[in-house]
Design an enzyme around this catalytic site. Structure first.
Site, PDB file in Angstrom:
ATOM      1  N   LYS A 235       0.820  -1.215   0.000  1.00 24.11           N
ATOM      2  CA  LYS A 235       0.000   0.000   0.000  1.00 24.11           C
ATOM      3  C   LYS A 235       0.852   1.262   0.000  1.00 24.11           C
ATOM      4  O   LYS A 235       2.029   1.259   0.352  1.00 24.11           O
ATOM      5  CB  LYS A 235      -0.992  -0.039   1.153  1.00 24.11           C
ATOM      6  CG  LYS A 235      -2.061  -1.099   0.912  1.00 24.11           C
ATOM      7  CD  LYS A 235      -3.227  -1.035   1.855  1.00 24.11           C
ATOM      8  CE  LYS A 235      -4.289  -2.041   1.414  1.00 24.11           C
ATOM      9  NZ  LYS A 235      -5.439  -2.084   2.358  1.00 24.11           N
ATOM     10  N   ARG A 271      -3.230 -10.237   5.101  1.00 26.48           N
ATOM     11  CA  ARG A 271      -3.673 -10.350   3.710  1.00 26.48           C
ATOM     12  C   ARG A 271      -2.570  -9.764   2.832  1.00 26.48           C
ATOM     13  O   ARG A 271      -2.264  -8.566   2.925  1.00 26.48           O
ATOM     14  CB  ARG A 271      -4.990  -9.591   3.525  1.00 26.48           C
ATOM     15  CG  ARG A 271      -5.574  -9.643   2.126  1.00 26.48           C
ATOM     16  CD  ARG A 271      -6.888  -8.868   2.069  1.00 26.48           C
ATOM     17  NE  ARG A 271      -7.495  -8.920   0.745  1.00 26.48           N
ATOM     18  CZ  ARG A 271      -7.221  -8.065  -0.248  1.00 26.48           C
ATOM     19  NH1 ARG A 271      -6.349  -7.083  -0.053  1.00 26.48           N
ATOM     20  NH2 ARG A 271      -7.817  -8.184  -1.414  1.00 26.48           N
TER      21      ARG A 271
END
Length: 291
Positions: A235, A271
């Site tokens: 991210k 995840r």
């Protein structure tokens, strides 16, 4: 109100002391491998956009050590546009069927009740919803009527606009209270705590500082009495913190650091895109932590 206080009554730890989620005993961190069956996801869009390519990649993720494969047919990256539900279904259903038939634990990453229902019928065992079952009025009923696990994520705003100006008075408290309210809604609908997990939603309506605060105080979500999921892989905040990694695929070291920081603070499931690297990092972390 201090961060340690809350206006929401939260559940205690499971009375047996053994944390469970959707058939898993959470005696070690689980790895959820990301499988985007999309042309436009922020990191790997287009890489696995056909059913055959997606199924092949999923089997690779499992060989590398993934406990769960999270299948998504709609990109929810910042600025993304909604996908027609029929398009989403066409993308994910052949993949879910094939993976479930092979005995792989499949999570369906969707915010639409019709996709949840079809994917569960095709063999998915977990619903992963970025809107915590609020986008579609039928979603909670679909989950409650099934035996599936559900991951309730926090998001401020919508994917198209969520990163324009996210703001909180106390991001940890507000995320915790929101997730507590969604856990309570699920419990009221008959969903047992062993079927529920929560995710603070790193990067979904949060600044870099918000993301870091949530990671630093992740343990404050543990008293919700559910499994705890963290998705920070590749991210944008990783590049911002490091001053490098403008290309999402170059953010592996920061992704590993975030995963280990999360597990150290109580995350049960991480995840990730890079399963093999994460599994190795967790093996070393567990070996050190056991001493």
């Amino acid at each position: 109100m201090s961060r340690a206080e809350s206006s929401i009554t939260i559940a205690p730890e499971h009375p047996s002391g053994a944390r469970r989620f959707s058939g898993f005993v959470l005696d070690r961190p689980l790895v959820m491998g990301i499988l985007n069956v999309t042309p436009d996801s922020f990191s790997d869009g287009g890489s696995h956009a056909t059913p055959d390519a997606a199924v092949e990649h999923a089997h690779r993720l499992v060989r590398e050590g993934a406990d769960i494969v999270d299948v998504g047919g709609e990109s929810t990256r910042p600025g993304s546009e909604p996908v027609d539900p029929d398009v989403e279904l066409a993308r994910v259903l052949p993949v879910v069927r094939a993976l479930a038939a092979a005995g792989i634990v499949v999570s369906i990453d969707t915010r639409r009740a019709m996709v949840m229902r079809a994917a569960l019928a095709a063999g998915a065992r977990i619903v992963n919803d970025i809107t915590a079952l609020t986008h579609d009025r039928d979603s909670l009923d679909v989950v409650a009527r099934s035996s599936a696990g559900v991951i309730l994520m926090h998001m401020q705003g919508e994917p198209q606009t969520m990163q324009r100006a996210p703001a909180y008075a106390d991001v940890v408290r507000e995320v915790r209270d929101y997730l507590a309210s969604r856990v309570a809604a699920c419990r009221a609908a008959g969903v047992a705590p062993e079927r529920i997990a929560v995710d603070p939603g790193i990067g979904f309506g949060k600044t870099v500082e918000h993301n870091l605060q949530l990671l630093a105080h992740l343990g404050e979500l543990r008293p919700l009495g559910t499994a705890l999921v963290l998705g920070a892989s590749r991210k944008g905040f990783i590049g911002a913190v490091s001053g490098r990694g403008e290309d999402a695929s170059a953010r592996l070291p920061g992704s590993l650091a975030a995963a280990l920081a999360a597990v150290a603070r109580g995350a049960d499931i991480v995840r990730v895109h890079d399963v093999a690297d994460t599994v190795q990092a967790l093996a070393v972390w567990r070996a050190v932590a056991a001493r």
